[in-house]
Write a protein that holds these residues in place. Sequence first.
Motif, mmCIF file in Angstrom:
data_model
loop_
_atom_site.group_PDB
_atom_site.id
_atom_site.type_symbol
_atom_site.label_atom_id
_atom_site.label_comp_id
_atom_site.label_asym_id
_atom_site.label_seq_id
_atom_site.Cartn_x
_atom_site.Cartn_y
_atom_site.Cartn_z
ATOM 1 N N MET A 26 -6.990 -0.361 5.983
ATOM 2 C CA MET A 26 -6.201 -0.771 5.350
ATOM 3 C C MET A 26 -4.453 -1.338 5.795
ATOM 4 O O MET A 26 -3.653 -1.939 4.877
ATOM 5 C CB MET A 26 -5.008 0.534 5.805
ATOM 6 N N ARG A 62 -12.069 7.032 7.734
ATOM 7 C CA ARG A 62 -10.845 6.017 6.443
ATOM 8 C C ARG A 62 -9.872 6.915 5.600
ATOM 9 O O ARG A 62 -10.744 8.374 5.364
ATOM 10 C CB ARG A 62 -12.092 5.865 5.627
ATOM 11 N N GLU A 63 -8.712 6.499 5.469
ATOM 12 C CA GLU A 63 -8.114 7.458 4.972
ATOM 13 C C GLU A 63 -8.212 7.366 3.107
ATOM 14 O O GLU A 63 -8.541 6.282 2.794
ATOM 15 C CB GLU A 63 -6.043 6.812 4.917
ATOM 16 N N HIS A 73 -4.073 1.297 -3.756
ATOM 17 C CA HIS A 73 -4.322 1.996 -2.036
ATOM 18 C C HIS A 73 -4.869 0.468 -1.659
ATOM 19 O O HIS A 73 -6.261 -0.019 -2.667
ATOM 20 C CB HIS A 73 -4.748 3.164 -2.378
ATOM 21 N N ARG A 81 -8.009 1.101 -0.332
ATOM 22 C CA ARG A 81 -9.210 1.739 -0.724
ATOM 23 C C ARG A 81 -10.192 1.079 -1.656
ATOM 24 O O ARG A 81 -11.237 0.895 -1.803
ATOM 25 C CB ARG A 81 -9.226 2.652 -0.350
ATOM 26 N N THR A 114 1.153 4.629 0.963
ATOM 27 C CA THR A 114 0.130 6.349 1.791
ATOM 28 C C THR A 114 0.699 7.354 1.306
ATOM 29 O O THR A 114 1.701 7.221 0.467
ATOM 30 C CB THR A 114 0.663 6.528 3.545
ATOM 31 N N PRO A 167 0.506 -1.312 0.240
ATOM 32 C CA PRO A 167 0.304 -0.224 0.980
ATOM 33 C C PRO A 167 0.803 1.153 0.289
ATOM 34 O O PRO A 167 2.315 1.238 0.879
ATOM 35 C CB PRO A 167 -0.587 0.101 1.139
#
Lengths: 764, 221, 153
Positions: free
Chosen positions: B92, B190-191, B75, B77, B42, B40
């Motif tokens: 995540m 949520r990011e 990602h 998401r 960030t 992932p």
Amino acid sequence: MSERPVLITRRSFLIGLNLSAGGLALGIFPAWSRADEPSGKSGKAPTTADAAEEAKAPGLNPNPFVHVGFDGLVTIVCARSEMGQGVRSSLPVLIADELGATLARVKVVQADGDAKYGDQNTDGSSSVRNFFDDLRRAGATARQMLVAAAAQRWNVQPDTCVAHDHVVEHRPTKRTLAFGELSAAAAKLPIPAEKSVTLRPRAELHHLGKELPFIDAAAYVTGKAAYGADVRVPEMLIAVIARPPAVGGKVLHYDPAPALAVPGVKRVIALPAPKAPYAFQAWGGVAVLAENTWAAMRGRAALKITWDAGENGTYDSDAYRRELAASLQKGGTRARNLGDVDAALAKAARVIDAEYYVPHLPQMPMEPPVAMAHVRGDRCEIWASTQNPQEARSTAAKLLGVPEERVTIHVTFLGGGFGRKSKADFVSEAVLLSKEARVPVRVQWTREDDVRHAYYNAVSTQRLRAGLDGRGKVVAWLHRTAFPPIGSTFAKVKGPTAEDLQQGVLDLALDVPNVRAEACAATAHVRIGWYRSVYNIFHAFAISSFMDEIAHARGQDPRDVLYELIGPPRTVSLADLGIGKLPNYGAPLATHPVDAGRLHGVVQRVTELARWNDRKREGRALGLAAHRSFLSYAACVASVVRDPERTVRVDEAWLVLDAGTIVNLDRVRAQLQGAIAMGISNALFGGVTMKKGATQESNFRDARIAGIRDVPRKLHVEIISSDGPPCGVGEPGVPPVAPAIANAIFALTGQRIRELPLLRALRV
Amino acid sequence: MLCAMRRVFVAVAIVAAVAVVMRAAMLEAKPTQVAQPTQPVTGARLRGPEAFAGIADPAERSRALFLEASRVLTHPRCINCHPAGDVPHQGMTLELHYPPVVRGPKDRGVVGVECAGCHQDRNLELARVPGAPSWHLAPIEMAWVGKSPRAICEQMQDPKRNGGKTLAQIVEHNAHDKLVAWGWEPGAGREPVPGTQEQFGRLVAAWVETGAKCPPEEARP
Amino acid sequence: MTIRLRVNGVDRTVDADPEMPLLWALRDILGLTGTKYGCGQALCGACSVHLDGQVVRACVTPVRRAAGGAVTTIEGLSPDGNHPLQRAWMELGVPQCGFCQAGQLMTAAALLKAKPRPTDDEIDQSLAANLCRCGTYPRIRAAVRKAAGLPEK
Ligand code: FES
Ligand code: FES
């Protein structure tokens, strides 16, 4: 079909009736039903006429539990709360059997909270075991009066008459009179003294131990059973409360404006902060009262509150676990002592030592707590899904400063209880809010509230140490247990008392010459409460895991070692146990001794069923555990397999219970099936964790419980048939399940997991 | 399996943080970093195509553009709903979706537990349930979990594995699809994926314009 | 806002915040309390109802989504409590506390409609998100099979 809201009219609401239970759903044995149930659930709205009729229903009324109407309809009062254990399908049957009533003509109504019904606290797996004879006597009294009335009418001796199938029969002439024809005359007779009432021989109790009609089944499957949240009265507001994260926390500052701006929100009311010991006080916080639940929830979310964390604001589960371990290290109060454990351990050829940890477990009944109160002047009427209506009643009376008689409490159906709903805190909230708002207020707990503000099962750390002699025989057994006890919710206490260890430690049959158990100090920082099988959960987990560890250390069959440790079938005396007294769940040892034979018996049966001897099979492993609790004996075998999604999974389970005489076989079977599911939840997912005094989990996503895929398709329960005195059935199935699973996981993976939840600690 | 995954991600998160700082240098020096494939990324910033104008060779630029776009594509998401198996992920750390749901025959769940039985056309604040129009899983042939940026790049151009789309349709989908858009507005707590959908759409468009080249297997953003 | 919907075959209007979950519109406004609240976050299934034939979690379904639609709740599953699932539920004594059962039944009913003879896996999958704290799962499985006319296990 009816689309009418279930609304209790003002009039019927005003009449505090015992028989109509304030208009809540009534159970009727299936074959019989009446068109105009006052519950309003029949499709007709409740009318005051219905209620008034109920109130003055004439007929034979020898005690609070039985009523025989002129029409022959027998009304039996169930004074215990129905929370899924089937009590309404069980207790009334005892009365009906004694009476000689036909179940199809028996109506069951739910009692309000009132001392005249005796102890109503539906807890401790006690409903049948404590009331077995009392309830039979209630039925027998009515029978004796009906018989006497018939004998008078016929001018014959009463002992020539018998009651059966809703009639009294004169044996010699085969003449009969129906109960309905006799009730008026019987009502005029003196009520026989308790001593002169004779109970029927067991063989005449036709329904006992059978699969009885399930009285509430139809109400459950049609959505008609009324739970706490289903009660509606005019002008009622719904309250949702923002509570401080840690118990004892306080509201420092809050702004009601954003909540009041939500359409439908009527009031914002701050509740008083409780003082330790917290008992059944409201948790405090700020309540949002609204016309509907959604508005109340939105209002609560809009509140901005600054909290003072309070005296428990630093509670941290990791740190506390270390504290408990240190307490074990120090040792505690001797609760059980036999021989000289220290000397035996010093001499032992080998010492096995293990520490076990079980976190706080929340009850999480499917229905979160709900209570409605209406305070008017010095009167208060309450509807609540409570396990303990009398306690709730006196709590409310104290809060209001009025005599108990001014408080009426109606018990609704409970959407599960598991111990959570024996606490009256949510009733306190409703009473305080209704008093302030001057309207009926129903407090609705959200699931988050339920997970975060429960009365958790005690967190525990235990240390077990066994000394083995040269041949591997266990010659010393030391059990130290540290947990904050339930007593801490009601008084300042430093840790468990010796009596608290009755749950699985003191009453453990051991054929070991040197035994010691110690209760070690532990201070509570949350509200501790009962949870289905209570301390037995962690005591059984530690003891049954440890026995399995001993077996593997010796390279022997765990069942053989279990048999060896509990010793030959026998009644174990207090002296043999190494204790002075045993609370024994309130039952005399004479009738309910510690019986190693019965423990042996359930192990034998469960391992037979599970084919323990050919347990070595590719890809799966079995684990075994057994435990005495609530005077009953239960043993479980769990089979565990690897699972790609969930690491491991229970794919088959067997549970055997010996609970003496069984009243309702089918409901007890259901209890055992449920106990396996709850045991799986406890074992695999259970537990909440605290940081800065706040519970980290909030809902089913992180406080998980078993779903259908977590419960094996192959699930076997068996009840040992017995005519011994009845013992508990609701709770005893739970304790052996988690250790059986832990032992199976060890057998499958070689990993000994000494803490719950097992899945968190399992490495793959 | 979950635990293993969690460990990987803790490690990767650290790697990713370092990677953000070192990104420019790495792009010039040809990526050689070897990392876990389901890495992932960030960091909120996403660079638009302008940032790559300095790479003269269109093919090289195309590869760099895709790598930047892959910060979105890989990602959590996004990949949570491009699972390689029957069960979507969440969070995540790619936990398995709870409640337990399965893909079903049409990638919309099975009767009783359909995606739309819970997910609405928008996020729910109080209930914390994420939502966007037509909430569903990417078909199994579009699985991204466990794939490298290169593998995803190739997959996106293969009509058999991209839902029969032309490259133009791919651009359009990425730039405007409402379910894709959810990644930038995932709801409180949520990011979001880095950048904006507009930026991402332009990156994908620029990648297609520069020949839709794929980065080397070991390349990571 | 006034929202029109059909509930159990009857046309109803609800005057409410369009974002109010259908669950509260049913329970608090229409007085249909058979549908239960267990989590409010689509995690437990206690609030399962049918919206235009599809199972939805009423606790997360804004009532606006039901506008012009047809909702079936446990009260409308059958006119007289005689749906084959309700009969099987009673015969096998499925409920314990009963609180989750409306949701279980609504989900099971949709399952049998779509798959009249479901496999064990299909039963488990469709009911996977309907939690029962009392642990009635073994009987739920058996009752679904019974209602579907599948042989006893
Ligand atoms: S209340 Fe809707 S899913 Fe739990
Ligand atoms: S029957 Fe009690 S929760 Fe399912």
